[in-house]
Design a protein around this motif. Structure first.
Motif, mmCIF file in Angstrom:
data_model
loop_
_atom_site.group_PDB
_atom_site.id
_atom_site.type_symbol
_atom_site.label_atom_id
_atom_site.label_comp_id
_atom_site.label_asym_id
_atom_site.label_seq_id
_atom_site.Cartn_x
_atom_site.Cartn_y
_atom_site.Cartn_z
ATOM 1 N N VAL A 74 12.829 -21.505 -34.596
ATOM 2 C CA VAL A 74 12.640 -22.954 -34.601
ATOM 3 C C VAL A 74 12.603 -23.483 -36.027
ATOM 4 O O VAL A 74 12.419 -22.719 -36.976
ATOM 5 C CB VAL A 74 11.342 -23.374 -33.855
ATOM 6 N N ARG A 75 12.780 -24.778 -36.147
ATOM 7 C CA ARG A 75 12.701 -25.409 -37.472
ATOM 8 C C ARG A 75 11.283 -25.245 -38.016
ATOM 9 O O ARG A 75 10.311 -25.214 -37.249
ATOM 10 C CB ARG A 75 13.041 -26.905 -37.355
ATOM 11 N N PRO A 76 11.143 -25.172 -39.342
ATOM 12 C CA PRO A 76 9.815 -24.913 -39.938
ATOM 13 C C PRO A 76 8.749 -25.936 -39.559
ATOM 14 O O PRO A 76 7.560 -25.633 -39.579
ATOM 15 C CB PRO A 76 10.094 -24.962 -41.450
ATOM 16 N N ASP A 77 9.163 -27.149 -39.172
ATOM 17 C CA ASP A 77 8.167 -28.194 -38.878
ATOM 18 C C ASP A 77 7.633 -28.120 -37.443
ATOM 19 O O ASP A 77 6.754 -28.895 -37.072
ATOM 20 C CB ASP A 77 8.776 -29.579 -39.135
ATOM 21 N N VAL A 78 8.151 -27.206 -36.631
ATOM 22 C CA VAL A 78 7.695 -27.112 -35.244
ATOM 23 C C VAL A 78 6.326 -26.429 -35.181
ATOM 24 O O VAL A 78 6.098 -25.412 -35.840
ATOM 25 C CB VAL A 78 8.726 -26.342 -34.377
ATOM 26 N N ASP A 79 5.428 -26.981 -34.391
ATOM 27 C CA ASP A 79 4.094 -26.405 -34.193
ATOM 28 C C ASP A 79 4.185 -25.308 -33.131
ATOM 29 O O ASP A 79 4.187 -25.577 -31.932
ATOM 30 C CB ASP A 79 3.128 -27.515 -33.757
ATOM 31 N N VAL A 80 4.280 -24.063 -33.598
ATOM 32 C CA VAL A 80 4.502 -22.943 -32.678
ATOM 33 C C VAL A 80 3.298 -22.740 -31.742
ATOM 34 O O VAL A 80 3.458 -22.428 -30.569
ATOM 35 C CB VAL A 80 4.848 -21.644 -33.453
ATOM 36 N N GLY A 81 2.101 -22.970 -32.259
ATOM 37 C CA GLY A 81 0.892 -22.819 -31.437
ATOM 38 C C GLY A 81 0.913 -23.738 -30.218
ATOM 39 O O GLY A 81 0.630 -23.316 -29.098
ATOM 40 N N GLU A 82 1.286 -24.980 -30.449
ATOM 41 C CA GLU A 82 1.374 -25.978 -29.384
ATOM 42 C C GLU A 82 2.443 -25.572 -28.365
ATOM 43 O O GLU A 82 2.265 -25.659 -27.154
ATOM 44 C CB GLU A 82 1.733 -27.318 -30.034
ATOM 45 N N LEU A 83 3.562 -25.128 -28.912
ATOM 46 C CA LEU A 83 4.699 -24.684 -28.110
ATOM 47 C C LEU A 83 4.291 -23.537 -27.185
ATOM 48 O O LEU A 83 4.598 -23.528 -25.979
ATOM 49 C CB LEU A 83 5.770 -24.203 -29.094
ATOM 50 N N ILE A 84 3.540 -22.585 -27.730
ATOM 51 C CA ILE A 84 3.102 -21.424 -26.960
ATOM 52 C C ILE A 84 2.192 -21.861 -25.810
ATOM 53 O O ILE A 84 2.301 -21.363 -24.690
ATOM 54 C CB ILE A 84 2.402 -20.403 -27.888
ATOM 55 N N ALA A 85 1.309 -22.827 -26.088
ATOM 56 C CA ALA A 85 0.400 -23.322 -25.041
ATOM 57 C C ALA A 85 1.201 -23.866 -23.849
ATOM 58 O O ALA A 85 0.829 -23.648 -22.692
ATOM 59 C CB ALA A 85 -0.516 -24.387 -25.623
ATOM 60 N N THR A 86 2.299 -24.548 -24.131
ATOM 61 C CA THR A 86 3.155 -25.082 -23.062
ATOM 62 C C THR A 86 3.867 -23.954 -22.318
ATOM 63 O O THR A 86 3.874 -23.915 -21.085
ATOM 64 C CB THR A 86 4.239 -26.023 -23.656
ATOM 65 N N LEU A 87 4.438 -23.032 -23.072
ATOM 66 C CA LEU A 87 5.238 -21.961 -22.459
ATOM 67 C C LEU A 87 4.378 -20.996 -21.638
ATOM 68 O O LEU A 87 4.841 -20.416 -20.659
ATOM 69 C CB LEU A 87 5.996 -21.194 -23.537
ATOM 70 N N LYS A 88 3.123 -20.847 -22.028
ATOM 71 C CA LYS A 88 2.201 -19.954 -21.324
ATOM 72 C C LYS A 88 2.066 -20.325 -19.851
ATOM 73 O O LYS A 88 1.864 -19.460 -18.993
ATOM 74 C CB LYS A 88 0.822 -20.048 -21.999
ATOM 75 N N GLU A 89 2.165 -21.612 -19.571
ATOM 76 C CA GLU A 89 2.008 -22.103 -18.191
ATOM 77 C C GLU A 89 3.256 -21.851 -17.350
ATOM 78 O O GLU A 89 3.198 -21.953 -16.127
ATOM 79 C CB GLU A 89 1.716 -23.613 -18.198
ATOM 80 N N ASP A 90 4.373 -21.559 -18.000
ATOM 81 C CA ASP A 90 5.644 -21.390 -17.285
ATOM 82 C C ASP A 90 5.703 -20.001 -16.660
ATOM 83 O O ASP A 90 5.756 -18.995 -17.363
ATOM 84 C CB ASP A 90 6.799 -21.592 -18.274
ATOM 85 N N GLU A 91 5.707 -19.940 -15.345
ATOM 86 C CA GLU A 91 5.648 -18.634 -14.674
ATOM 87 C C GLU A 91 6.957 -17.831 -14.809
ATOM 88 O O GLU A 91 6.964 -16.638 -14.523
ATOM 89 C CB GLU A 91 5.257 -18.785 -13.196
ATOM 90 N N ASN A 92 8.028 -18.490 -15.251
ATOM 91 C CA ASN A 92 9.265 -17.754 -15.508
ATOM 92 C C ASN A 92 9.219 -16.977 -16.822
ATOM 93 O O ASN A 92 9.986 -16.043 -17.021
ATOM 94 C CB ASN A 92 10.466 -18.702 -15.533
ATOM 95 N N VAL A 93 8.315 -17.391 -17.712
ATOM 96 C CA VAL A 93 8.186 -16.707 -19.004
ATOM 97 C C VAL A 93 7.089 -15.654 -18.858
ATOM 98 O O VAL A 93 5.911 -15.975 -18.766
ATOM 99 C CB VAL A 93 7.851 -17.698 -20.138
ATOM 100 N N LYS A 94 7.492 -14.398 -18.828
ATOM 101 C CA LYS A 94 6.554 -13.314 -18.535
ATOM 102 C C LYS A 94 5.892 -12.751 -19.780
ATOM 103 O O LYS A 94 4.755 -12.319 -19.738
ATOM 104 C CB LYS A 94 7.286 -12.175 -17.796
ATOM 105 N N ILE A 95 6.647 -12.694 -20.851
ATOM 106 C CA ILE A 95 6.102 -12.173 -22.105
ATOM 107 C C ILE A 95 6.329 -13.223 -23.192
ATOM 108 O O ILE A 95 7.417 -13.807 -23.278
ATOM 109 C CB ILE A 95 6.778 -10.835 -22.503
ATOM 110 N N ILE A 96 5.282 -13.480 -23.974
ATOM 111 C CA ILE A 96 5.389 -14.406 -25.106
ATOM 112 C C ILE A 96 4.837 -13.702 -26.334
ATOM 113 O O ILE A 96 3.693 -13.249 -26.340
ATOM 114 C CB ILE A 96 4.575 -15.705 -24.880
ATOM 115 N N GLN A 97 5.670 -13.610 -27.353
ATOM 116 C CA GLN A 97 5.203 -13.030 -28.616
ATOM 117 C C GLN A 97 5.474 -13.989 -29.761
ATOM 118 O O GLN A 97 6.577 -14.501 -29.909
ATOM 119 C CB GLN A 97 5.883 -11.669 -28.852
ATOM 120 N N ARG A 98 4.426 -14.261 -30.503
ATOM 121 C CA ARG A 98 4.532 -15.059 -31.713
ATOM 122 C C ARG A 98 5.055 -14.133 -32.800
ATOM 123 O O ARG A 98 4.653 -12.964 -32.848
ATOM 124 C CB ARG A 98 3.126 -15.562 -32.049
ATOM 125 N N ALA A 99 5.923 -14.626 -33.660
ATOM 126 C CA ALA A 99 6.547 -13.706 -34.616
ATOM 127 C C ALA A 99 6.952 -14.387 -35.913
ATOM 128 O O ALA A 99 6.989 -15.615 -36.025
ATOM 129 C CB ALA A 99 7.750 -13.042 -33.970
#
Lengths: 149, 149
Positions: A74-99
């Motif tokens: 993602v672009r450097p200005d994207v808030d990855v923490g916020e993004l992860i909070a949204t994706l965590k709720e998505d049951e299609n996304v089984k594994i999430i790794q911050r990197a």
């Protein structure tokens, strides 16, 4: 996470990485200690978050699924923490790794073999990610080796 | 893999994905069946290779390790099968996945936090891979979610 990881902890973890279903009794025998000590150490490792999960590694193909890895930059200005909070709720996304590095986010989707259905799921997930600079899509055809430790 | 996956198999697998340490007894109670039936189904799933492994997902950072993912794209003429046979023997390569798409091969390395040591390990692994067209190196900083199924 104030407790120090001991040599015994590491030995327990390595045995569990090979077979997470080993009983306290089996672990105690393998390590020449008591069940009580094993159970106490494992509880502590779980509570401290050193052990995130005991799980199964399945052959997705045999189950009729496709295993897709999305490597997201993602672009450097994207808030990855916020993004992860949204994706965590998505049951299609089984594994999430911050990197860090080539990708800022690694997502795993376990989807249907129907490619049109799968395309829809991937589109729905990526739509939730603002500021994608680059997206790598990799379809795992076989997990040849899996050693957690 | 001649056996069909049944609905009960899938329910067992989903429970084990959440907690691979559930006993036959606990699984039997959760699914309203017998221990014998659970143990028979699990043995079959293991023998058929539907269950590759029961393992632990650790917090590598807490253990003093760095979790690196190499996304490897090789030239079309490279024999990936042969390559995998070589990499399988490398104890620094913990996870090997054969793949299609952005990467042909996904490798996980669990290395030391000392970056010079880590660099050496990555160099040793990549040296074994002929015909690399592109290499993505991603450092996992946190596994936020891990659901196998």
């Amino acid at each position: 996470m104030s407790d120090k990881i001991t040599a015994v902890d590491l030995r327990i973890l390595k045995l569990l990485a090979k077979n997470a279903r080993l009983t306290y009794k089996e672990l105690a025998e393998l390590l020449g200690t008591t069940r009580q000590r094993i159970s106490r150490r494992m509880n502590r490792l779980e509570q401290n978050g050193v052990i995130l999960k005991y799980t199964v590694i399945p052959n997705y193909d045999a189950l009729g699924y496709i295993h897709v890895i999305l490597g997201v930059t993602v672009r450097p200005d994207v808030d990855v923490g916020e993004l992860i909070a949204t994706l965590k709720e998505d049951e299609n996304v089984k594994i999430i790794q911050r990197a860090l590095g080539s990708h800022n986010l690694v997502l795993h989707i376990i989807g249907p073999k129907d490619m049109r259905e799968l395309e829809k799921i991937i589109a729905e997930v990526t739509k939730k990610i603002p500021g994608i600079e680059h997206l790598d899509i990799t379809f795992v055809t076989e997990t040849v080796k899996f050693e957690a430790l």
